[in-house]
Every structure is written in C-alpha cells, then in structure tokens.
Design a protein around this motif. Sequence first.
Motif, PDB file in Angstrom:
ATOM      1  N   LYS A 116       0.815  -1.216   0.000  1.00 57.31           N
ATOM      2  CA  LYS A 116       0.000   0.000   0.000  1.00 57.31           C
ATOM      3  C   LYS A 116       0.851   1.270   0.000  1.00 57.31           C
ATOM      4  O   LYS A 116       0.417   2.322  -0.463  1.00 57.31           O
ATOM      5  N   MET A 117       2.071   1.160   0.518  1.00 60.22           N
ATOM      6  CA  MET A 117       2.926   2.331   0.665  1.00 60.22           C
ATOM      7  C   MET A 117       3.997   2.430  -0.422  1.00 60.22           C
ATOM      8  O   MET A 117       4.462   3.525  -0.749  1.00 60.22           O
ATOM      9  N   ALA A 118       4.378   1.303  -0.996  1.00 61.60           N
ATOM     10  CA  ALA A 118       5.512   1.266  -1.921  1.00 61.60           C
ATOM     11  C   ALA A 118       5.328   2.167  -3.136  1.00 61.60           C
ATOM     12  O   ALA A 118       6.302   2.728  -3.659  1.00 61.60           O
ATOM     13  N   SER A 119       4.110   2.310  -3.613  1.00 60.85           N
ATOM     14  CA  SER A 119       3.854   3.090  -4.829  1.00 60.85           C
ATOM     15  C   SER A 119       3.708   4.595  -4.595  1.00 60.85           C
ATOM     16  O   SER A 119       3.597   5.374  -5.540  1.00 60.85           O
ATOM     17  N   LYS A 120       3.715   4.998  -3.331  1.00 62.37           N
ATOM     18  CA  LYS A 120       3.541   6.422  -3.033  1.00 62.37           C
ATOM     19  C   LYS A 120       4.788   7.218  -3.427  1.00 62.37           C
ATOM     20  O   LYS A 120       5.909   6.702  -3.379  1.00 62.37           O
ATOM     21  N   PRO A 121       4.615   8.492  -3.828  1.00 59.22           N
ATOM     22  CA  PRO A 121       5.749   9.351  -4.202  1.00 59.22           C
ATOM     23  C   PRO A 121       6.747   9.494  -3.053  1.00 59.22           C
ATOM     24  O   PRO A 121       6.370   9.413  -1.882  1.00 59.22           O
ATOM     25  N   GLU A 122       8.028   9.719  -3.385  1.00 57.41           N
ATOM     26  CA  GLU A 122       9.071   9.824  -2.371  1.00 57.41           C
ATOM     27  C   GLU A 122       8.806  10.964  -1.384  1.00 57.41           C
ATOM     28  O   GLU A 122       9.083  10.830  -0.185  1.00 57.41           O
ATOM     29  N   LYS A 123       8.254  12.087  -1.879  1.00 54.45           N
ATOM     30  CA  LYS A 123       7.975  13.211  -0.988  1.00 54.45           C
ATOM     31  C   LYS A 123       6.928  12.846   0.057  1.00 54.45           C
ATOM     32  O   LYS A 123       7.001  13.272   1.216  1.00 54.45           O
ATOM     33  N   VAL A 124       5.963  12.046  -0.376  1.00 56.35           N
ATOM     34  CA  VAL A 124       4.923  11.593   0.563  1.00 56.35           C
ATOM     35  C   VAL A 124       5.540  10.678   1.621  1.00 56.35           C
ATOM     36  O   VAL A 124       5.239  10.797   2.824  1.00 56.35           O
ATOM     37  N   LYS A 125       6.425   9.785   1.159  1.00 56.71           N
ATOM     38  CA  LYS A 125       7.098   8.873   2.095  1.00 56.71           C
ATOM     39  C   LYS A 125       7.931   9.645   3.115  1.00 56.71           C
ATOM     40  O   LYS A 125       7.936   9.325   4.308  1.00 56.71           O
ATOM     41  N   GLU A 126       8.631  10.679   2.625  1.00 56.64           N
ATOM     42  CA  GLU A 126       9.463  11.487   3.525  1.00 56.64           C
ATOM     43  C   GLU A 126       8.596  12.169   4.581  1.00 56.64           C
ATOM     44  O   GLU A 126       8.964  12.259   5.754  1.00 56.64           O
ATOM     45  N   GLY A 127       7.423  12.644   4.161  1.00 58.63           N
ATOM     46  CA  GLY A 127       6.512  13.293   5.102  1.00 58.63           C
ATOM     47  C   GLY A 127       6.016  12.329   6.157  1.00 58.63           C
ATOM     48  O   GLY A 127       5.920  12.678   7.341  1.00 58.63           O
ATOM     49  N   ILE A 128       5.730  11.104   5.727  1.00 60.31           N
ATOM     50  CA  ILE A 128       5.273  10.075   6.666  1.00 60.31           C
ATOM     51  C   ILE A 128       6.381   9.734   7.664  1.00 60.31           C
ATOM     52  O   ILE A 128       6.137   9.583   8.869  1.00 60.31           O
ATOM     53  N   VAL A 129       7.604   9.642   7.135  1.00 59.56           N
ATOM     54  CA  VAL A 129       8.754   9.337   7.994  1.00 59.56           C
ATOM     55  C   VAL A 129       8.939  10.418   9.056  1.00 59.56           C
ATOM     56  O   VAL A 129       9.128  10.124  10.238  1.00 59.56           O
ATOM     57  N   ASN A 130       8.870  11.664   8.647  1.00 63.02           N
ATOM     58  CA  ASN A 130       9.035  12.764   9.598  1.00 63.02           C
ATOM     59  C   ASN A 130       7.942  12.753  10.668  1.00 63.02           C
ATOM     60  O   ASN A 130       8.185  13.079  11.827  1.00 63.02           O
ATOM     61  N   GLY A 131       6.752  12.334  10.260  1.00 60.96           N
ATOM     62  CA  GLY A 131       5.664  12.214  11.225  1.00 60.96           C
ATOM     63  C   GLY A 131       5.925  11.098  12.218  1.00 60.96           C
ATOM     64  O   GLY A 131       5.656  11.233  13.417  1.00 60.96           O
ATOM     65  N   LYS A 132       6.484  10.005  11.713  1.00 63.16           N
ATOM     66  CA  LYS A 132       6.767   8.860  12.585  1.00 63.16           C
ATOM     67  C   LYS A 132       7.898   9.155  13.563  1.00 63.16           C
ATOM     68  O   LYS A 132       7.993   8.524  14.626  1.00 63.16           O
ATOM     69  N   LEU A 133       8.781  10.084  13.199  1.00 60.19           N
ATOM     70  CA  LEU A 133       9.864  10.439  14.113  1.00 60.19           C
ATOM     71  C   LEU A 133       9.318  11.033  15.410  1.00 60.19           C
ATOM     72  O   LEU A 133       9.937  10.907  16.467  1.00 60.19           O
TER      73      LEU A 133
END
Length: 307
Positions: free
Chosen positions: A222-239
């Motif tokens: 579900k997450m693999a196809s998302k744009p890199e910028k979206v992934k980076e935003g999710i990562v920053n949220g998880k931090l």
Amino acid sequence: MAFTAKDVQALREMTGVGMMDCKKALTASDGDMDKAVEFLREKGLAASQKKAGRIAAEGMAYAAVIDGVGVAVEVNAETDFVGKNEKFVDFVKGVANVVAKENPSDLDDLLAKPYGNGRTVLEEQQEMVLVIGENIKVRRFARCTEGVHVPYVHAGGKIGVLVNMEVSAGLENNAEVLNAGKDAAMQIAALNPRFLDKSQVDQATLDEEKKIMLVQMENDPKMASKPEKVKEGIVNGKLGKFYKENCLLQQEFVKDNSVNVEQYVTSVAKAAGGTAVIKSFVRFEKGEGIEKKQENFAEEIAKQLGK
C-alpha cells in the motif's frame, strides 16, 4: 633478602591479592617470591586469583545522595544470592561513599582510592572475593555535584537511577518537587529512555530510524507506490513517535498520559511557586551488556559424578 615496591606489585599481579597482604607475604618469606606465593596460598588469599576470571553479571546497582553529592554505582557478583548479602551490600554502599568523597576521575582511579579502613577500594574488593567466595567487581559509577539529585533503587538493586534537576531558589528541598523527580526516576527505571530530550538524538540515530521506516514502506504494497515526498513526510511524522518512545522529556507521563514528563515536572514546580528542569539522568541496570554464562545443570551434575 630485601624486596622492593616493584616486587610487591609483581606479587600482586601474580596472585590478585591486596598490597598489604603481599607486603606481609614478602616480609614473612624474606623477599623470596616463590615462598611468598606459597605463603598466600596457605593463608587462602591467592584463591581470589582463580575467581577473578569468572563471569560476574549479577550484583547490585545503587544510587544515593551523600553529603549533597549524587552518586550511582554498579558492583557485580556471580550470583543473585550474593547481591542480597549484607556484607556485599555494605561494600556497594562503601564504594558509593568513596565516589562521593574522593571524586575519582575514572574506574582505575576509584580502585586506587582509600576505602576508609586502611585498604584501597581494590584491596577491599579483593577482600570481598575472599570473604564471600565469588568474583566481585566494581564496574562503573557516576557522580554529580550541581543542582538537586533524586536517587531511586528498583527491586533491591536490579536498577539504580539518579536524576539531576535544576530548580529555582527555595525549591531545593520541596517535597512535591522531589517527589516529581522520583516519579521521573521510576519512569526511567521502567521505560529505559535512550535520551533525555529530542535535541540530544544524534543524526546517525535519526538516519538509521529513517532508513528502517523507508524499508518498511517499500515492503508494504500500500505504501511502496507512493511518491518519495509523501514517504518522507510520513517518515518525519513517525519520528515524533520515536521521540515520545525514546526521549524522557517527550515520553507520556505514566501516571497521567495527558502530559509528557517535561510538562509534569514543570507543572509541579509552578504549583510550588518556582521552576524545575531535569538536566540529566543516569540509569544503571545490573549486568547490563554482560554476556552471562549459560549453565547446563544436568551436564554439570554428570561431570561431578564422573559420567
């Protein structure tokens, strides 16, 4: 035959016996090294050398405030039983007193300091080995002189915590503020935070966490196809979650999860008419990081029976 300080040191290294006993042995043996070793063995003192190589991963972690100085120490023994031995506990407290009084620069310096009974800490440690019959080692210590110190010892010495606080004038002995410090110490014992504050998390740790999160997303269809910028935003949220789990001041306060630890301490101090900030903490858990020897009891019995 006369002997020198180097002879005493050499005998000490050979046998693991204290300096004063080595001097007595060389005096009784007229400086003959072999006879001195035999003398110590006959007295049962050189037995400590054999015990010195055995794994000591039990013992006691301890924290206290001594004459206004905050101290935490860990002293190891081979078995949990010895950790409850009155003589061993007294030795641990004695080591803490030396740390407070003598301000050693490191572990070697601590071992060389006077214990207070005519022996050094190292010689007293060797005496404990002989008296108790197990390998005993002073492993580490911490010392703090600035601010207000709050100690906490969990489960009779399984964990020792020392919290250091900076408080406004007049709150140094305030019961509510000190109790807030103890609450923080108990949380440290239970949750073992890696950092005091999120500002102390180093870049290497953050990079490693981000890497793990990105790999997890790559493995999630579900997450693999998302744009890199979206992934980076999710990562920053998880931090943010990482900080709440690993940084004491950002952790939810266990007694009231509507506030974090920093907010709790601040509110208690404010109600008392001042300010309080946790500046640092030390957490020693006995045997932490020491690889324990795994014993097979059945095999051990078989060996003793010659099977």
